[in-house]
Motif scaffolding. Sequence first.
Motif, short mmCIF file in Angstrom:
data_model
loop_
_atom_site.label_atom_id
_atom_site.label_comp_id
_atom_site.label_asym_id
_atom_site.label_seq_id
_atom_site.Cartn_x
_atom_site.Cartn_y
_atom_site.Cartn_z
N MET A 199 0.83 -1.20 0.00
CA MET A 199 0.00 0.00 0.00
C MET A 199 0.86 1.25 0.00
O MET A 199 0.56 2.23 -0.68
CB MET A 199 -0.93 -0.01 1.22
CG MET A 199 -2.09 -0.96 1.06
SD MET A 199 -2.98 -1.21 2.59
CE MET A 199 -3.79 0.37 2.75
N ASP A 200 1.95 1.20 0.77
CA ASP A 200 2.84 2.35 0.81
C ASP A 200 3.41 2.60 -0.58
O ASP A 200 3.45 3.73 -1.06
CB ASP A 200 3.97 2.06 1.82
CG ASP A 200 4.61 3.33 2.32
OD1 ASP A 200 4.13 4.42 1.91
OD2 ASP A 200 5.57 3.26 3.09
N GLY A 231 1.15 4.42 -2.92
CA GLY A 231 0.78 5.82 -2.68
C GLY A 231 -0.21 6.02 -1.57
O GLY A 231 -0.74 7.13 -1.41
N TYR A 232 -0.47 4.98 -0.77
CA TYR A 232 -1.39 5.17 0.36
C TYR A 232 -0.79 6.17 1.34
O TYR A 232 0.39 6.09 1.66
CB TYR A 232 -1.62 3.83 1.05
CG TYR A 232 -2.47 3.89 2.30
CD1 TYR A 232 -3.84 4.03 2.19
CD2 TYR A 232 -1.90 3.82 3.56
CE1 TYR A 232 -4.63 4.07 3.31
CE2 TYR A 232 -2.68 3.87 4.69
CZ TYR A 232 -4.05 4.00 4.56
OH TYR A 232 -4.83 4.06 5.68
N LEU A 280 11.25 1.05 -0.70
CA LEU A 280 10.85 0.25 0.47
C LEU A 280 12.07 -0.13 1.30
O LEU A 280 11.98 -0.29 2.51
CB LEU A 280 10.12 -1.01 0.01
CG LEU A 280 8.72 -0.77 -0.53
CD1 LEU A 280 8.13 -2.04 -1.11
CD2 LEU A 280 7.80 -0.23 0.55
N PRO A 284 8.47 5.77 -0.15
CA PRO A 284 7.83 4.95 -1.20
C PRO A 284 6.57 5.60 -1.76
O PRO A 284 6.33 5.60 -2.96
CB PRO A 284 7.51 3.66 -0.48
CG PRO A 284 8.49 3.56 0.61
CD PRO A 284 8.83 4.95 1.01
N ARG A 285 5.75 6.17 -0.87
CA ARG A 285 4.48 6.72 -1.36
C ARG A 285 4.70 7.93 -2.26
O ARG A 285 3.87 8.23 -3.10
CB ARG A 285 3.59 7.07 -0.17
CG ARG A 285 4.06 8.24 0.64
CD ARG A 285 3.24 8.40 1.87
NE ARG A 285 3.54 7.33 2.81
CZ ARG A 285 3.53 7.49 4.14
NH1 ARG A 285 3.19 8.65 4.66
NH2 ARG A 285 3.85 6.51 4.92
N GLU A 286 5.84 8.60 -2.08
CA GLU A 286 6.10 9.75 -2.94
C GLU A 286 6.75 9.33 -4.25
O GLU A 286 6.96 10.15 -5.13
CB GLU A 286 6.98 10.77 -2.21
CG GLU A 286 6.20 11.46 -1.10
CD GLU A 286 7.08 11.92 0.03
OE1 GLU A 286 8.30 11.77 -0.06
OE2 GLU A 286 6.52 12.42 1.02
N ALA A 288 5.38 6.67 -5.72
CA ALA A 288 4.34 5.78 -6.26
C ALA A 288 3.97 6.14 -7.69
O ALA A 288 3.52 5.29 -8.44
CB ALA A 288 3.11 5.81 -5.37
N VAL A 309 -5.51 -4.55 -2.23
CA VAL A 309 -6.11 -3.75 -1.17
C VAL A 309 -7.63 -3.85 -1.21
O VAL A 309 -8.29 -3.89 -0.19
CB VAL A 309 -5.67 -2.27 -1.30
CG1 VAL A 309 -6.23 -1.46 -0.16
CG2 VAL A 309 -4.16 -2.16 -1.35
N TYR A 365 -7.26 1.69 -7.57
CA TYR A 365 -6.80 2.08 -6.25
C TYR A 365 -5.58 3.01 -6.27
O TYR A 365 -5.56 4.05 -5.62
CB TYR A 365 -6.49 0.84 -5.39
CG TYR A 365 -5.96 1.21 -4.05
CD1 TYR A 365 -6.83 1.59 -3.05
CD2 TYR A 365 -4.59 1.25 -3.80
CE1 TYR A 365 -6.35 1.99 -1.82
CE2 TYR A 365 -4.10 1.65 -2.58
CZ TYR A 365 -4.99 2.02 -1.58
OH TYR A 365 -4.51 2.43 -0.38
N SER A 415 -5.21 7.01 -4.97
CA SER A 415 -4.24 7.50 -4.00
C SER A 415 -3.48 8.70 -4.54
O SER A 415 -3.10 9.60 -3.80
CB SER A 415 -3.23 6.42 -3.65
OG SER A 415 -3.86 5.33 -3.10
N LEU A 416 -3.24 8.68 -5.86
CA LEU A 416 -2.48 9.78 -6.44
C LEU A 416 -3.36 10.98 -6.73
O LEU A 416 -2.86 12.05 -7.08
CB LEU A 416 -1.81 9.33 -7.74
CG LEU A 416 -0.81 8.18 -7.59
CD1 LEU A 416 -0.25 7.81 -8.94
CD2 LEU A 416 0.32 8.58 -6.66
#
Lengths: 460, 594
Positions: A227-228, A231-232, B52, B77-79, B81, B96, B106, B110-111
């Motif tokens: 999920m990370d 982009g969560y 990660l 990581p989320r930045e 994505a 998810v 999904y 998120s973006l």
Amino acid sequence: MADREGAPGTARPRGHSSLAVHPGAWWLWALGLGTAATRTTNPLLLALLLAVSAYVVTTCRPDTPWSRSYGAFLKLALAVIVLRLLFAVVLGSPIPGTHIVVTLPEVPLPHWAQGIRLGGRVTAEGLLFAAYDALRLATLLVCVGAANALASPTRLLKALPGALYEAGVAVVVALTFAPNLIADARRLRAARRLRGRPDRGLRGLLHVGLPVLEGALERSVALAAAMDARGYGRTADVPAPVRRTTAALTLGGLLGVCAGTYGLLTEAGGSYGMPVLLAGSAAALAGLWLGGRRTPRTRYRPDRWTVRACLIAGSGATVAALLTLAASADPAALHPGVIPLTAPELPLWPAVAVLLGLLPAFAAPTGGGGGRETAVALDSDDARTSLSLSALRRGRTSPGGDGAGAGSSSASASPSASATSASVASSASVTSAASDPASGAAPPSASASVKSSLSEEQPS
Amino acid sequence: MIRFESVSVTYDGAAEPTVRGIDFEVPEGELVLLAGPSGVGKSTVLGAVSGLVPHFTGGTLAGRVTVAGRDTRTHKPRELADVVGTVGQDPLSHFVTDTVEDELAYGMESLGLPPDVMRRRVEETLDLLGLAPLRDRPLATLSGGQQQRVAIGSVLTPHPRVLVLDEPTSALDPAAAEEVLAVVQRLVHDLGTTVLMAEHRLERVVQYADRIALLPAPGAPLVVGAPDEVMAVSPVCPPVVELGRLAGWTPLPLTVRDARRRAEPLRERLAEHAGDGRPGAGAGDAGSGDSGLGVGERAGTGPAVAGATPAPPAKTPPHTSAGWTGRLFGRASRRAATEAPAESAPVAEVTGLGVRRGRVEALRRVDLALSPGETVALMGRNGAGKSTLLGSLVGLVRPTSGTVRVGGVVPYRTPPQELVRRVGLVPQEPRDLLYAETVAAECAAADRDAEAAPGTCRALVGELLPGVADGTHPRDLSEGQRLALALAVVLAARPPLVLLDEPTRGLDYAAKARLITHLRALARDGRTIVLATHDVELAAELADRVVLLAEGEVIADGPTADVVVSSPSFAPQVTKILAPQPWLTVAQVREALR
């Protein structure tokens, strides 16, 4: 009617057609029926309510795993009735009665347990009263089960405001974990058998407990990583004043809600209670709304509140309102007496009111044809979908390439999907983002908050 | 696009860095394959690209990793994505949401992409990956290949410029693997996506790579180069490369097609060698010989085949007619040895077996007899019923119709303590079998369970896993070591029938070679071995007989060479290269040339 039903099935993507009705509408409808059930103990009316909800569920429920939960709710309701009757038999009933069904041996209890009776006389009146009461509770349960079967709770959670979205996802993930745990436990018990150990009984279950928990933990860590990486939890950059205002509004609002509730509940606060509660709620809602600006999320195909949804929710609300009215107008009919024992009668007007709850079976998409209004709604919906689909199809084939080229090039060819000028503009920006490395991988966006989030990410 | 600058990663509590001195760059639009034996840090390198490692896993990353100009030290990581899409080994742990369409959306949600863009990209991705018919299916009901495609699709929708894949095909059957790899190749060719991929099954992926980055051993420096150069020195390589090395072909062929074009002289040599080198194997009659069936036929008819019918299409038409003659006459010594006891009492017998799960018929009228000492490979698509068949042999699955008898008893009615002495199963996830904290405790428990003499299991572990300390936690073992430990636990009860479900999942070539040696030794001892596997190379090395399942029915059952040669997706690479001669493995070829 039949031929019209056939056509949408092919023109419309099946995925969301079954969910086209806003899940909130189904929940409102079911809660309406549930409320109606709490207003009466008339077994005939309750049975009618049960029949109505069961009919709607069988005609409208989509073919999904969660829609099978209806059966579980039915069993639960049955268990409730049995349990309530059992209590009435064993513990006695406060209802005085003269028709003795059976006399159980009474267990003498010590003096400190006065008021509790074990065994003794079981009267028909007491049993009947308990049965009416249990049926009411069972009906309420079945109504909740109907909502569950008709609209996935996860879909309802999606309709949460942006600020609560992340909490919602956590709940959804937790919900999907339960089935995984069961599957794990089953697999590990099977493995015990392979080791030559007994796989049944409590010990077998206890021994797999730790590995199952270990597995669940590992899975959740893996999911969190995924999920990370997808982009969560991305946050947009919100200016400090806005952030502070959000915090102040939310905190103040919640305090206001507390104070207001306290005021309402105490004798003295009758004057200020309501206004403070309202003001607090408003502030908290404003805080939530402002807080939503911190998350740049958007929603994919959100459920729209359509005419159909209004009809469904309205029918539930009407049933609830009419039965509440009837309960105050004619309490005797809705609460048939048990002393003396009489056969309950079906009051005409409340029964007709309950039948209004059948409306969704005719108005909902998978149901039969309905009134003029719903037919119009259906048609316009289909037209829109098929239009956008055909536009897509054109967009795919026009570049001249095969389907492979579509991935990248249909964005540039999408002017054919010229439903609105806005979509053209945004698709054009997609193309530029994809082809122009200088713009980073910035996903194009119309909303200001997203833009700010992007500028934060680009180091250049 | 991706740049590693003298990167080394040290995990917390580890004395040595897992990877060190990684220095390479992946330009835009290139597909780079990361190869190497297990435990050299391939996953660490992949994790460093998505950020990660170290943001999620902990540990220290020295050096610098940049992706599309973004430094992973400063970007979580989320930045990242929107530029990096990561798909791991197990697609289920990646999901998810619960339906295909929602899963595809999904990442975009998120973006924060606008709804109309999301809608269009979901439709495009459904078409690109061939998922449109599945759009509203719950994810849990999809097959392995479909799940892997959805997982790839779900990271594609945000249009990442880099795709990181960790063993995308290791859990898939050959056809599903090709499906997934075709999609990856399409992305590289049509969308210019940069792909960094790690995979153990090199025979499936090596031909798609533009370059290969090889980690030859733990802590060793990274070797980067063109695929044929790297493969020439790699400790891990697919059969096609091994055959190329054996035959001394330069440049090394990477695809079956390249190898075939150079294989003409080798085929002739093999035919000659086989002609004079194998006195006992000349039984094949010339009439059916050109079909190339049965190991034994190759001796007598080889030369004629190599000279007269070099074209591959020749192998198909006469097959069916000649298969019977092949089966009647031409049998090599190995085959003959296993056929002989077939007349004796079978170890297990399945007749008319049917298993129904809800509305799905998992198995339908399956007949199977297993004789002592024979090795059988069960093959077929994901979900064809292989695991169910194994499950019914050990009593985990109750048949709906038909009978199963193993060693004279009905498995699902036999108490587990008794059954372990008749049949043992190593499940797909060997870890499920292991409960104890240490290897020694595990062995002691296994002896107790099996009522074997103390030390039996430990002795087996000593054979299968030399050099593993008593105090090691099973969790700390590598995938191959864990499999060996589970096998030892199962063997402690000395069952005459050993079943293995998907044993080579996640094993590198070295671990696989060790497993093959162990299993051969077991078969020599007279044990019957049944493998459910997708690994055609394993089946070719090991199995006497192959049983193909499809939709719960047996569609082919016969000697490995017969079944495997005729199937395009189940034929091993060596067979494809040397067809119409019926060679299965590099080892056979090496033996013949000696």
